[in-house]
Design an enzyme around this catalytic site. Sequence first.
Site, PDB file in Angstrom:
ATOM      1  N   GLU A   1      -2.333 -14.401   1.915  1.00 45.18           N
ATOM      2  CA  GLU A   1      -2.560 -13.441   3.000  1.00 45.18           C
ATOM      3  C   GLU A   1      -3.993 -13.551   3.495  1.00 45.18           C
ATOM      4  O   GLU A   1      -4.255 -13.555   4.692  1.00 45.18           O
ATOM      5  CB  GLU A   1      -2.274 -12.010   2.499  1.00 45.18           C
ATOM      6  CG  GLU A   1      -2.569 -10.958   3.567  1.00 45.18           C
ATOM      7  CD  GLU A   1      -2.163  -9.543   3.158  1.00 45.18           C
ATOM      8  OE1 GLU A   1      -1.752  -9.351   2.004  1.00 45.18           O
ATOM      9  OE2 GLU A   1      -2.263  -8.656   4.023  1.00 45.18           O
TER      10      GLU A   1
ATOM     11  N   SER B   1       0.818  -1.225   0.000  1.00 42.89           N
ATOM     12  CA  SER B   1       0.000   0.000   0.000  1.00 42.89           C
ATOM     13  C   SER B   1       0.847   1.268   0.000  1.00 42.89           C
ATOM     14  O   SER B   1       1.964   1.285   0.529  1.00 42.89           O
ATOM     15  CB  SER B   1      -0.896   0.031   1.241  1.00 42.89           C
ATOM     16  OG  SER B   1      -1.616  -1.164   1.351  1.00 42.89           O
TER      17      SER B   1
HETATM   18  C1  LIG Z   1      -3.825  -2.154  10.622  1.00 43.28           C
HETATM   19  C2  LIG Z   1      -3.453  -2.162   9.181  1.00 43.28           C
HETATM   20  C3  LIG Z   1      -2.347  -2.879   8.762  1.00 43.28           C
HETATM   21  C4  LIG Z   1      -1.970  -2.861   7.412  1.00 43.28           C
HETATM   22  N1  LIG Z   1      -0.812  -3.510   7.046  1.00 43.28           N
HETATM   23  C5  LIG Z   1      -0.377  -3.404   5.773  1.00 43.28           C
HETATM   24  C6  LIG Z   1       0.900  -3.942   5.402  1.00 43.28           C
HETATM   25  O1  LIG Z   1       1.604  -4.547   6.207  1.00 43.28           O
HETATM   26  N2  LIG Z   1       1.323  -3.763   4.133  1.00 43.28           N
HETATM   27  C7  LIG Z   1       0.577  -3.108   3.192  1.00 43.28           C
HETATM   28  O2  LIG Z   1       1.011  -3.018   2.053  1.00 43.28           O
HETATM   29  N3  LIG Z   1      -0.630  -2.574   3.510  1.00 43.28           N
HETATM   30  C8  LIG Z   1      -1.109  -2.702   4.790  1.00 43.28           C
HETATM   31  N4  LIG Z   1      -2.326  -2.135   5.141  1.00 43.28           N
HETATM   32  C9  LIG Z   1      -3.054  -1.358   4.137  1.00 43.28           C
HETATM   33  C10 LIG Z   1      -4.348  -1.996   3.681  1.00 43.28           C
HETATM   34  O3  LIG Z   1      -4.118  -3.036   2.772  1.00 43.28           O
HETATM   35  C11 LIG Z   1      -5.199  -0.860   3.058  1.00 43.28           C
HETATM   36  O4  LIG Z   1      -5.530   0.026   4.110  1.00 43.28           O
HETATM   37  C12 LIG Z   1      -6.456  -1.383   2.427  1.00 43.28           C
HETATM   38  O5  LIG Z   1      -6.154  -2.106   1.245  1.00 43.28           O
HETATM   39  C13 LIG Z   1      -7.445  -0.239   2.062  1.00 43.28           C
HETATM   40  O6  LIG Z   1      -6.794   0.744   1.352  1.00 43.28           O
HETATM   41  P1  LIG Z   1      -6.871   2.288   1.786  1.00 43.28           P
HETATM   42  O7  LIG Z   1      -6.544   2.367   3.239  1.00 43.28           O
HETATM   43  O8  LIG Z   1      -6.037   3.064   0.838  1.00 43.28           O
HETATM   44  O9  LIG Z   1      -8.403   2.674   1.649  1.00 43.28           O
HETATM   45  P2  LIG Z   1      -9.145   3.053   0.293  1.00 43.28           P
HETATM   46  O10 LIG Z   1      -8.723   2.115  -0.784  1.00 43.28           O
HETATM   47  O11 LIG Z   1      -8.981   4.504   0.051  1.00 43.28           O
HETATM   48  O12 LIG Z   1     -10.645   2.734   0.667  1.00 43.28           O
HETATM   49  C14 LIG Z   1     -11.468   3.658   1.391  1.00 43.28           C
HETATM   50  C15 LIG Z   1     -12.856   3.062   1.506  1.00 43.28           C
HETATM   51  O13 LIG Z   1     -13.425   2.880   0.200  1.00 43.28           O
HETATM   52  C16 LIG Z   1     -13.840   1.541  -0.009  1.00 43.28           C
HETATM   53  N5  LIG Z   1     -13.568   1.109  -1.380  1.00 43.28           N
HETATM   54  C17 LIG Z   1     -12.432   1.353  -2.085  1.00 43.28           C
HETATM   55  N6  LIG Z   1     -12.516   0.759  -3.296  1.00 43.28           N
HETATM   56  C18 LIG Z   1     -13.708   0.126  -3.348  1.00 43.28           C
HETATM   57  C19 LIG Z   1     -14.369  -0.674  -4.330  1.00 43.28           C
HETATM   58  N7  LIG Z   1     -13.784  -0.945  -5.506  1.00 43.28           N
HETATM   59  N8  LIG Z   1     -15.592  -1.176  -4.037  1.00 43.28           N
HETATM   60  C20 LIG Z   1     -16.188  -0.908  -2.844  1.00 43.28           C
HETATM   61  N9  LIG Z   1     -15.601  -0.151  -1.878  1.00 43.28           N
HETATM   62  C21 LIG Z   1     -14.382   0.352  -2.119  1.00 43.28           C
HETATM   63  C22 LIG Z   1     -12.988   0.724   0.969  1.00 43.28           C
HETATM   64  O14 LIG Z   1     -13.612  -0.485   1.329  1.00 43.28           O
HETATM   65  C23 LIG Z   1     -12.870   1.667   2.153  1.00 43.28           C
HETATM   66  O15 LIG Z   1     -13.997   1.567   2.972  1.00 43.28           O
HETATM   67  C24 LIG Z   1      -2.751  -2.152   6.472  1.00 43.28           C
HETATM   68  C25 LIG Z   1      -3.879  -1.452   6.884  1.00 43.28           C
HETATM   69  C26 LIG Z   1      -4.237  -1.449   8.219  1.00 43.28           C
HETATM   70  C27 LIG Z   1      -5.443  -0.661   8.637  1.00 43.28           C
END
Ligand SMILES: Cc1cc2nc3c(=O)[nH]c(=O)nc-3n(C[C@H](O)[C@H](O)[C@H](O)COP(=O)(O)OP(=O)(O)OC[C@H]3O[C@@H](n4cnc5c(N)ncnc54)[C@H](O)[C@@H]3O)c2cc1C
Length: 403
Positions: A248, A131
């Site tokens: 994962e 991410s």
């Molecule tokens: C505690 C924690 C640990 C993590 N650890 C890691 C890690 O070790 N390595 C790593 O690479 N990442 C990690 N992540 C990141 C995680 O994979 C992302 O937070 C996650 O994929 C969501 O991306 P975003 O936060 O950018 O939210 P966004 O993608 O911006 O999403 C925001 C909201 O929109 C919704 N949304 C987005 N797209 C769609 C769609 N197509 N359809 C419906 N709804 C949608 C989402 O469900 C969410 O509610 C971690 C996150 C957390 C919270």
Amino acid sequence: MDLAMKAEDVAFRDEVRAFLKENLTDELKAHARLTPGILADQDLRVEWTKILHKKGWSAPSWPKEHGGPGWNVMQRFIWASECAAAGAPHGSNMGLAMVGPTLMGHGTPEQRAKYLPAILSGDDWWCQGYSEPGSGSDLASLQCRADSDGDDYIINGTKLWTTGAHQSNKMFLLVRTNPNAAKKQEGISFLLIDDFQAKGIKVDPIITLAGDHEVNQVFFDDVRVPKANRVGAENNGWTVAKYLLEFERGGAAHGANLRNSLNKLKVMAAAERSDDGEKLIDDPAFARKIAETDVEVTAVEYTEHRIMSQLSNGQNPGAAASMIKLRGSDTNQKITELGIEAIAYYAEPHVLEARNWGSNVRSVGPDHALMVMPKYLNTRAQTIFGGSNEVQRGIMAKAVLGL
Ligand SMILES: Cc1cc2nc3c(=O)[nH]c(=O)nc-3n(C[C@H](O)[C@H](O)[C@H](O)COP(=O)(O)OP(=O)(O)OC[C@H]3O[C@@H](n4cnc5c(N)ncnc54)[C@H](O)[C@@H]3O)c2cc1C
């Protein structure tokens, strides 16, 4: 599917129980109990992995040829259930659960020989650089660049939410190697960083709502990585990335941990009183919620058995990985919500108490209430990390329902 134990399973369970009794120290158990998410003390994580490695049990799901114990599905289920019940640490190990299986599937023989043994022994700890700011659900939009320079790549950019980066000596990451690709998925490569303490890498902590330090932001400033550390072909990293995501999402021992948490909830509800003064567990409304959750936990256990059978037959879990991630995380959140309902006003002070790492953690109310709020807060992230539940629903709609 038959979850009943045969005589050889009972013998194996007894062997596991004896091993845990002998090796799981009070210190490990106490720390695991006071940790809402991933074990905070890296020394203890390493210590536990080394104990398991000595016995040949550090990678329960790995095949024998790569150093796993070669357990069948029932043995892995028993192992996970007994560890959860005994209070063993169950922190995330991205080497064992993610990059190891990915190297078995897509790595070269040299990469497997170089990396797998140190994952098994607990000498290497990996973190996941997928991410970025603005690239979470839409992962393929990632911007972190790797420019070609002779036999090396030079990395510049940032990774966000990197779990355990502050405790890792290695990272696997996705980088953009072709910014001009017609499709954004086609310009991505999958790299391994050997020396995560190298010059040009900076790790900044992010403290979560629960007060835990689990996640970080990582910055890269001209970091050199040999091309030999690329997994799969250049610009074909998206295939490798998706393969890893199935492990994962599908690889965690959801069922055993959920069953253990539900059992603890039942004990708590037997000790707490409802507004009418009866035992909470006998209150019809609460008892019904527990019964519904029990059915959900059973469904997760069966789904997980199915996934484990697929994995041990060399098949990828496919869309079932999204299913288990979705149901496992929703059910876990529900159990923690029922925990808050059960202890009512004892929930709040315990946040402060339980965050008091290392010192004499006391319970303001009953001892069973100590970790309820920290676990509730920590679990909120479970429906986000590993790909949000909304995104998992989208995958299932396409892959399972054909929509
Ligand atoms: C505690 C924690 C640990 C993590 N650890 C890691 C890690 O070790 N390595 C790593 O690479 N990442 C990690 N992540 C990141 C995680 O994979 C992302 O937070 C996650 O994929 C969501 O991306 P975003 O936060 O950018 O939210 P966004 O993608 O911006 O999403 C925001 C909201 O929109 C919704 N949304 C987005 N797209 C769609 C769609 N197509 N359809 C419906 N709804 C949608 C989402 O469900 C969410 O509610 C971690 C996150 C957390 C919270």
